[in-house]
Design a protein around this motif. Structure first.
Motif: not given
Length: 120
Positions: A28-30, A95-99, A103-106
């Motif tokens: 996980i980057f962010s 639960c759902n998350a945008e990982i 950079v630029g990969v979600t």
């Protein structure tokens, strides 16, 4: 690989409380927006609450004033405090998350779900 693991579900009487947790782990980057969804038997999955990376929240009308969504960015964890539970809150909660993997990969990920059952 990224995993979202929910915990905290269970059986509770109407009027009671539960606290769900969703922990993200892996590469996980962010993390961007996160949310809780639920699906009752025979019904479509519905959004319960969402929270963005800055902490802004949005709730379904059916849970406003009873549920509180929060997150701990340092722990990559999201929570759902559920108070004044009703039998109609019975469902599997996901639960759902945008990982952001880089950079630029979600990529959006889903947890495996946790059962919440509210008895009358």
């Amino acid at each position: 690989q990224v995993q979202l693991v929910e915990s905290g579900g269970g059986l509770v009487q109407a009027g009671g409380s539960l606290r769900l947790s969703c922990a993200a782990s892996g590469s996980i980057f962010s993390i961007g927006a996160m949310g809780w969804y639920r699906q009752a038997p025979g019904k479509q999955r519905e959004r319960v609450a969402v929270i963005n990376s800055g902490g802004s929240t949005n709730y379904a009308d059916s849970v406003k004033g009873r549920f509180t969504i929060s997150r701990d960015n340092a722990k990559n964890t999201m929570y759902l405090q559920m108070n004044s539970l009703k039998p109609e809150d019975t469902a599997v909660y996901y639960c759902n998350a945008e990982i952001n993997r880089a950079v630029g990969v979600t990529i959006k990920y889903w947890g495996q779900g946790t059962q919440v059952t509210v008895s009358s």
